[in-house]
Design a protein around this motif. Sequence first.
Motif, mmCIF file in Angstrom:
data_model
loop_
_atom_site.group_PDB
_atom_site.id
_atom_site.type_symbol
_atom_site.label_atom_id
_atom_site.label_comp_id
_atom_site.label_asym_id
_atom_site.label_seq_id
_atom_site.Cartn_x
_atom_site.Cartn_y
_atom_site.Cartn_z
ATOM 1 N N CYS A 118 -18.818 -24.457 -4.578
ATOM 2 C CA CYS A 118 -17.357 -24.316 -4.540
ATOM 3 C C CYS A 118 -16.868 -23.024 -3.918
ATOM 4 O O CYS A 118 -15.659 -22.877 -3.692
ATOM 5 N N GLY A 119 -17.770 -22.060 -3.636
ATOM 6 C CA GLY A 119 -17.306 -20.817 -3.023
ATOM 7 C C GLY A 119 -16.171 -20.211 -3.824
ATOM 8 O O GLY A 119 -16.266 -20.070 -5.050
ATOM 9 N N VAL B 243 -27.389 -27.799 -6.559
ATOM 10 C CA VAL B 243 -28.364 -28.865 -6.298
ATOM 11 C C VAL B 243 -28.845 -29.447 -7.626
ATOM 12 O O VAL B 243 -28.931 -30.679 -7.786
ATOM 13 N N GLU C 124 -26.673 -18.861 5.246
ATOM 14 C CA GLU C 124 -26.482 -18.516 3.828
ATOM 15 C C GLU C 124 -27.761 -18.716 3.015
ATOM 16 O O GLU C 124 -27.834 -18.273 1.869
ATOM 17 N N LEU D 137 -21.310 -27.824 2.189
ATOM 18 C CA LEU D 137 -22.639 -27.273 1.913
ATOM 19 C C LEU D 137 -22.833 -25.963 2.661
ATOM 20 O O LEU D 137 -22.261 -25.763 3.741
ATOM 21 N N ASP E 284 -16.948 -29.955 -6.909
ATOM 22 C CA ASP E 284 -17.455 -29.244 -5.724
ATOM 23 C C ASP E 284 -18.689 -28.450 -6.152
ATOM 24 O O ASP E 284 -18.582 -27.408 -6.793
ATOM 25 N N PRO E 285 -19.899 -28.944 -5.807
ATOM 26 C CA PRO E 285 -21.134 -28.278 -6.260
ATOM 27 C C PRO E 285 -21.455 -26.985 -5.508
ATOM 28 O O PRO E 285 -22.401 -26.295 -5.883
ATOM 29 N N GLY F 28 -24.002 -21.327 -11.189
ATOM 30 C CA GLY F 28 -25.340 -21.904 -11.259
ATOM 31 C C GLY F 28 -25.679 -22.638 -9.983
ATOM 32 O O GLY F 28 -25.032 -22.451 -8.944
ATOM 33 N N ASP F 29 -26.700 -23.484 -10.067
ATOM 34 C CA ASP F 29 -27.264 -24.165 -8.897
ATOM 35 C C ASP F 29 -26.612 -25.544 -8.711
ATOM 36 O O ASP F 29 -26.806 -26.448 -9.533
ATOM 37 N N GLY G 234 -13.285 -21.571 -4.265
ATOM 38 C CA GLY G 234 -12.522 -22.557 -5.024
ATOM 39 C C GLY G 234 -11.408 -23.280 -4.295
ATOM 40 O O GLY G 234 -10.505 -23.823 -4.948
ATOM 41 N N GLU H 256 -21.156 -22.701 -8.398
ATOM 42 C CA GLU H 256 -21.310 -21.672 -7.369
ATOM 43 C C GLU H 256 -22.373 -20.668 -7.820
ATOM 44 O O GLU H 256 -22.339 -20.197 -8.953
ATOM 45 N N LEU H 257 -23.302 -20.366 -6.896
ATOM 46 C CA LEU H 257 -24.391 -19.430 -7.225
ATOM 47 C C LEU H 257 -23.888 -17.997 -7.353
ATOM 48 O O LEU H 257 -24.372 -17.239 -8.197
ATOM 49 N N SER H 258 -22.955 -17.612 -6.489
ATOM 50 C CA SER H 258 -22.485 -16.225 -6.483
ATOM 51 C C SER H 258 -21.531 -15.984 -7.658
ATOM 52 O O SER H 258 -20.496 -16.661 -7.770
ATOM 53 N N TRP I 119 -11.455 -17.027 2.954
ATOM 54 C CA TRP I 119 -12.539 -16.158 3.430
ATOM 55 C C TRP I 119 -13.226 -16.881 4.583
ATOM 56 O O TRP I 119 -12.871 -18.019 4.897
ATOM 57 N N ARG J 107 -15.911 -18.442 5.195
ATOM 58 C CA ARG J 107 -16.606 -19.719 5.047
ATOM 59 C C ARG J 107 -15.788 -20.732 4.256
ATOM 60 O O ARG J 107 -16.309 -21.767 3.831
HETATM 61 C C1 LIG Z 1 -19.624 -23.022 2.820
HETATM 62 S S1 LIG Z 1 -19.497 -22.066 1.370
HETATM 63 C C2 LIG Z 1 -18.286 -22.961 0.432
HETATM 64 C C3 LIG Z 1 -16.912 -22.398 0.618
HETATM 65 C C4 LIG Z 1 -15.877 -23.054 -0.251
HETATM 66 N N1 LIG Z 1 -15.654 -24.433 0.173
HETATM 67 C C5 LIG Z 1 -14.565 -22.276 -0.221
HETATM 68 O O1 LIG Z 1 -13.550 -22.795 0.272
HETATM 69 O O2 LIG Z 1 -14.559 -21.109 -0.655
HETATM 70 C C6 LIG Z 1 -20.978 -22.483 0.511
HETATM 71 C C7 LIG Z 1 -21.115 -21.809 -0.839
HETATM 72 O O3 LIG Z 1 -22.282 -22.318 -1.456
HETATM 73 C C8 LIG Z 1 -22.828 -21.296 -2.252
HETATM 74 N N2 LIG Z 1 -24.223 -21.689 -2.551
HETATM 75 C C9 LIG Z 1 -25.326 -21.573 -1.777
HETATM 76 N N3 LIG Z 1 -26.381 -22.151 -2.389
HETATM 77 C C10 LIG Z 1 -25.929 -22.647 -3.562
HETATM 78 C C11 LIG Z 1 -26.527 -23.380 -4.619
HETATM 79 N N4 LIG Z 1 -27.831 -23.721 -4.610
HETATM 80 N N5 LIG Z 1 -25.758 -23.743 -5.670
HETATM 81 C C12 LIG Z 1 -24.433 -23.420 -5.724
HETATM 82 N N6 LIG Z 1 -23.816 -22.712 -4.751
HETATM 83 C C13 LIG Z 1 -24.549 -22.343 -3.674
HETATM 84 C C14 LIG Z 1 -22.651 -20.046 -1.426
HETATM 85 O O4 LIG Z 1 -22.699 -18.903 -2.265
HETATM 86 C C15 LIG Z 1 -21.268 -20.294 -0.806
HETATM 87 O O5 LIG Z 1 -20.259 -19.715 -1.591
#
Ligand SMILES: C[S@@+](CC[C@H](N)C(=O)[O-])C[C@H]1O[C@@H](n2cnc3c(N)ncnc32)[C@H](O)[C@@H]1O
Length: 213
Positions: A175-176, A12, A34, A29, A172-173, A9-10, A178, A195-197, A146, A148
């Motif tokens: 979290c990518g 923010v 992205e 963030l 971790d809002p 989800g989101d 994880g 995480e959105l994805s 990965w 990022r």
């Molecule tokens: C910099 S990466 C985080 C990587 C993470 N720290 C890791 O080690 O895998 C930022 C992540 O934020 C996610 N993202 C972008 N906008 C978002 C949102 N509004 N809510 C939640 N996740 C979001 C992206 O899909 C991406 O996976």
Amino acid sequence: MPAREVICGDGVAYLARRLPDDHAIFTSLPDHSEIPALGVAGWRAWFVDTVAAACRAVADDAVAVFYQTDVKHDGRWIDKGHLVLSGADAAGSHALFHKVVCRVPAGTTTFGRPAYAHLIAVSRERRLSPGASTADVLPALGTMSWSRAMGSAAAEAAIGFIAETGARVVVDPFCGQGTALAAANAAGLDAIGVELSRRRAAKARTATFADRP
Ligand SMILES: C[S@@+](CC[C@H](N)C(=O)[O-])C[C@H]1O[C@@H](n2cnc3c(N)ncnc32)[C@H](O)[C@@H]1O
């Protein structure tokens, strides 16, 4: 076994809540690349506002920790350390530390992403005594799952600090895959990720440091 919850989800929207006293935030963030729909100027404002929301979400004495790598865009250096501290200022928080994490050995010229990342801890009311200091320069970021991802060594250092504050849950809002959640669980702390994805959220549910390349 420490618990882990990952919400697809989101992040923010998640930050609009006030977290319990024993929760800390540890996050990276997303970069402007992205969220291309915002444009760079729009992303800068979004980034600062979202850091401020994270700072406000934790309790007065709790900490929020940010791991961010600068980028160069269109011949300009985007300093995310500056943006994190601008968001913290807006929320009435102050820095407890601002560490530099070497992404390549010191002295190496990089032409893409800069050679270091920022690890910044902030709080509204907590103070750190000089005796609680730890290294300001981390010589290596560790492994990344990965492109990022947070570096594993930097994540372990941040989680070690968070555990010392007495926090029991790491949020971790963004979290990518994880990394922060895996580091928190490895240190015996519960973890909540957003995480959105869908694909990355699924990976974040099971990530451990052992998954790393
Ligand atoms: C910099 S990466 C985080 C990587 C993470 N720290 C890791 O080690 O895998 C930022 C992540 O934020 C996610 N993202 C972008 N906008 C978002 C949102 N509004 N809510 C939640 N996740 C979001 C992206 O899909 C991406 O996976």
